[in-house]
Design an enzyme around this catalytic site. Structure first.
Site, short mmCIF file in Angstrom:
data_model
loop_
_atom_site.label_atom_id
_atom_site.label_comp_id
_atom_site.label_asym_id
_atom_site.label_seq_id
_atom_site.Cartn_x
_atom_site.Cartn_y
_atom_site.Cartn_z
N TRP A 102 6.52 39.76 19.98
CA TRP A 102 6.79 38.42 19.43
C TRP A 102 8.26 38.06 19.54
O TRP A 102 8.60 36.93 19.90
CB TRP A 102 6.28 38.31 18.00
N ASP A 172 11.24 34.98 12.07
CA ASP A 172 9.82 34.76 12.27
C ASP A 172 9.10 35.71 11.33
O ASP A 172 9.09 36.92 11.55
CB ASP A 172 9.46 35.04 13.74
N LYS A 196 -2.06 34.39 9.29
CA LYS A 196 -2.10 35.78 8.86
C LYS A 196 -2.15 35.88 7.33
O LYS A 196 -3.11 36.37 6.78
CB LYS A 196 -0.91 36.56 9.42
C1 PLP Z 1 0.81 35.51 15.37
C2 PLP Z 1 2.27 35.50 15.54
C3 PLP Z 1 2.94 34.46 16.24
C4 PLP Z 1 2.21 33.36 16.96
O1 PLP Z 1 1.63 32.44 16.12
P1 PLP Z 1 0.85 31.18 16.72
O2 PLP Z 1 0.46 30.44 15.49
O3 PLP Z 1 -0.31 31.70 17.50
O4 PLP Z 1 1.78 30.41 17.57
C5 PLP Z 1 4.31 34.51 16.30
N1 PLP Z 1 5.02 35.49 15.72
C6 PLP Z 1 4.41 36.51 15.07
C7 PLP Z 1 5.24 37.58 14.44
C8 PLP Z 1 3.02 36.54 14.97
O5 PLP Z 1 2.42 37.54 14.31
#
Ligand code: PLP
Length: 360
Positions: A102, A172, A196
């Site tokens: 990511w 993030d 999540k």
């Molecule tokens: C799932 C995830 C993403 C991507 O999220 P989307 O909503 O599919 O764009 C980005 N960063 C992390 C750490 C993730 O777990």
């Protein structure tokens, strides 16, 4: 009804109460004669839902009035470009920690917008470890330092944060937001895809500190600018109303559970059960990750062979323990243990792991 134990990495398990309340309210939202997702987003009822959701984000995280909470479309992935577009103006650079898949995606988008310095690259160790944050030295003129608090695929998680002086950390937190308390003074911008720990997919939460917001570009096409969204209380365009509604329900559930302290204790307990099953298997299961940075949200492990991994995942699935296949890019097994995963789910997995290894 027969709900399985859902270890999926995202979209992922949500609190049953949030699903049931939504189901009950859907055809006729509190006497409106229509569902919440059929009414104007500028009407009283939806506006109340969105402002309650924003208030819950603030109170659960303990945010001061310096932070603005934004609900945006495009998932976390759109944030990979919105962050640099807003903050990496001409001549500016940012710092990055490359900690896994990511962070890599966020880095690739930032590098298309401006100059990026890499402070740490975990590639040589296959992204199984993190540096001691005190060894990271940010560039004094960096617009921000980007970090990925939890690498969902690799199963590693930052425990501590570097001292960055006046340089804000942009994080993030898609896969561990609301799972622990944070030293908020370190963060200038936090973003997270909702699917999540917060609700359905498609929504991103962005939390922006006032000084960082003030620095954001005014020159961008409308949707890409944080200032536009802040000025319009996340109603510049039609917000993802269903996602915000369910995020509100999920956060109300978390508040009743005891907030972030409870979430942190439960994350420790759930992940502890699964890591113990790995560590006490006499090497049958092997966690490839540095023990100091093991994720409490996404536990990854290998079996002695890929054939056994396939068999393990299939047998688990047949017992209602679902979604244990590792990410296609790394293989192996992974259990995602987000806030809404009951401790009994982790316990059932640990018991199954012991039984499966015992048969070997
Ligand atoms: C799932 C995830 C993403 C991507 O999220 P989307 O909503 O599919 O764009 C980005 N960063 C992390 C750490 C993730 O777990």
């Amino acid at each position: 009804m027969n709900r399985i134990v859902n270890f999926s990495a995202g979209p992922s398990t949500l609190p049953l109460s949030a699903l049931q309340e939504t189901a009950a309210e859907l055809p006729d939202y509190r006497g409106a004669g229509m569902s919440l997702i059929e009414m104007s987003h500028r009407g009283k009822q939806y506006m109340a839902v969105q402002s309650e959701a924003a208030a819950l984000v603030k109170s659960l995280l303990g945010l001061s009035d310096r932070f603005t909470v934004l609900f945006l479309g495009g998932g976390a992935t759109l944030q990979f470009s919105m962050v640099p577009l807003n903050l990496l103006g001409a001549g500016k650079s940012c710092d990055f920690t490359l900690t896994g898949a990511w962070a890599g995606k966020a880095f690739a988008d930032a590098a298309k917008v401006g100059k990026v310095n890499v402070l740490f690259d975990g590639k040589a160790q296959n992204y199984t470890t993190l540096p001691d944050p005190t060894t990271l030295t940010v560039s004094p003129d960096a617009a921000y330092l980007h970090m990925t608090s939890n690498e969902t695929i690799g199963g590693i998680q930052w425990r501590d944060w570097p001292d960055t002086g006046a340089v804000p950390i942009v994080a993030d937190m898609s896969s561990d937001i609301m799972s622990r308390r944070l030293p908020l003074e370190k963060f200038g911008l936090i973003y997270a895809g909702a699917q999540k720990n917060l609700g359905p997919a498609g929504l991103a939460l962005a939390i922006v500190r006032d000084d960082v917001l003030a620095r954001c570009s005014d020159e961008l096409p409308a949707y890409l600018g944080y200032k536009i969204h802040a000025k319009n209380d996340s109603m510049y365009n039609t917000p993802p109303v269903f996602c915000v509604y369910m995020l509100g329900k999920t956060l109300r559930w978390l508040e009743a559970l005891g907030g972030l302290d409870a979430a942190e204790a439960l994350a420790e307990e759930r992940s502890g059960l699964v890591y113990a099953a790995i560590d006490e298997s006499n090497g049958y299961y092997r966690c490839p990750v540095d023990p100091n940075v093991r994720s409490k949200m996404n536990v990854v492990w290998r079996l002695p062979s890929e054939t056994l991994e396939k068999q393990f995942v299939a047998e688990a699935e047949a017992r209602g323990l679902s979604g244990l296949k590792g990410h296609r890019s790394v293989g192996g097994c992974r259990a995602s243990l987000y806030n809404a995963m009951p401790v009994e789910g982790a316990k059932a997995l640990a018991d199954f792991m012991k039984a499966f290894a015992g048969r070997a």
